[in-house]
Design a protein around this motif. Structure first.
Motif, short mmCIF file in Angstrom:
data_model
loop_
_atom_site.label_atom_id
_atom_site.label_comp_id
_atom_site.label_asym_id
_atom_site.label_seq_id
_atom_site.Cartn_x
_atom_site.Cartn_y
_atom_site.Cartn_z
N GLY A 63 0.83 -1.20 0.00
CA GLY A 63 0.00 0.00 0.00
C GLY A 63 0.86 1.24 0.00
N GLY A 64 0.20 2.40 0.10
CA GLY A 64 0.87 3.70 0.00
C GLY A 64 2.04 3.87 0.95
N GLY A 65 1.84 3.54 2.21
CA GLY A 65 2.93 3.67 3.18
C GLY A 65 3.62 2.36 3.42
N GLY A 66 3.59 1.48 2.43
CA GLY A 66 4.12 0.13 2.60
C GLY A 66 5.62 0.09 2.82
N TYR A 67 6.07 -0.96 3.42
CA TYR A 67 7.48 -1.14 3.71
C TYR A 67 7.81 -2.62 3.68
CZ TYR A 67 5.81 -2.63 8.25
OH TYR A 67 5.16 -3.30 9.24
N ILE A 68 9.08 -2.89 3.69
CA ILE A 68 9.59 -4.25 3.86
C ILE A 68 10.54 -4.20 5.05
CG2 ILE A 68 10.96 -6.11 2.88
CD1 ILE A 68 10.08 -5.11 0.11
N ARG A 69 10.30 -5.07 6.01
CA ARG A 69 11.18 -5.16 7.18
C ARG A 69 11.94 -6.47 7.07
NH1 ARG A 69 7.67 -4.87 11.66
NH2 ARG A 69 7.79 -2.61 11.46
N ILE A 70 13.25 -6.38 7.16
CA ILE A 70 14.11 -7.57 7.12
C ILE A 70 14.84 -7.64 8.45
CG2 ILE A 70 15.95 -8.80 5.94
CD1 ILE A 70 15.33 -7.03 3.46
N ARG A 71 14.68 -8.77 9.10
CA ARG A 71 15.30 -8.96 10.42
C ARG A 71 16.21 -10.19 10.37
NH1 ARG A 71 13.05 -7.23 15.05
NH2 ARG A 71 11.05 -7.04 14.00
N ARG A 72 17.42 -10.02 10.84
CA ARG A 72 18.36 -11.14 10.96
C ARG A 72 17.97 -11.91 12.22
NH1 ARG A 72 21.53 -14.53 8.36
NH2 ARG A 72 23.49 -14.94 9.33
N ILE A 73 17.79 -13.20 12.07
CA ILE A 73 17.44 -14.04 13.22
C ILE A 73 18.68 -14.17 14.10
CG2 ILE A 73 16.70 -16.33 13.97
CD1 ILE A 73 15.29 -16.58 11.21
N GLN A 74 18.50 -13.87 15.38
CA GLN A 74 19.61 -13.96 16.31
C GLN A 74 19.35 -15.10 17.30
OE1 GLN A 74 20.61 -10.12 17.99
NE2 GLN A 74 19.90 -9.10 16.14
#
Length: 153
Positions: A63-74
């Protein structure tokens, strides 16, 4: 010569590594603009290079304010990582997923280069010359046995 996917992957991994929480939030369109590529190229890199097998969790909001969050598993320790991997490979695992997992274990220094080469040699589709899905089940059992042994070394 490296391709654009390799460059984007390296850029994202560098940003994640520099973040103390090992997490980044990006906008697909901003990243596509930075690398002068189409947003689907960004999707491809994230889908193929930032998988659970490789040690990442990806969340996305469209959507308009969309994002992708990528997190390294710790992980707390090596045993914790091996436990997670054992869950990922049960009851079967493809050669490509197994390769990603072995690379992750090597990256996290859970296994040595020599151990990774040994694991890869015994789980290769040419070594496990069985029809699918038996080959993936046997690969899972072999990896489970080897990783369980490494966990308690």
């Amino acid at each position: 010569m490296r391709n654009i996917s390799d460059v984007i992957e390296e850029y994202l991994k560098h940003i994640i590594q520099d973040n103390p929480h090992q997490v980044i939030e990006i906008k697909r369109s901003d990243l596509a603009e930075k690398f002068q590529c189409v947003p689907s190229q960004i999707n491809y890199v994230i889908k193929t290079r930032f998988t659970v097998e490789k040690g990442y969790i990806v969340e996305s909001k469209r959507g308009g304010g969309g994002y992708i969050r990528i997190r390294r598993i710790q992980h707390l320790d090596e045993a914790d990582l091996i436990d997670e991997v054992l869950l990922l490979i049960q009851p079967q695992v493809s050669q490509s997923r197994a390769l990603d997992i072995v690379e992750r274990l090597l990256e996290n220094k859970v296994i040595t280069t020599r151990e990774s080469e040994l694991i890869l040699s015994v789980i290769d589709r040419n070594t496990l010359a069985f029809p699918l899905p038996f080959r993936d089940e046997i690969r899972s059992r072999v990896m489970t046995a080897m990783l369980s042994k490494l966990k308690y070394k």
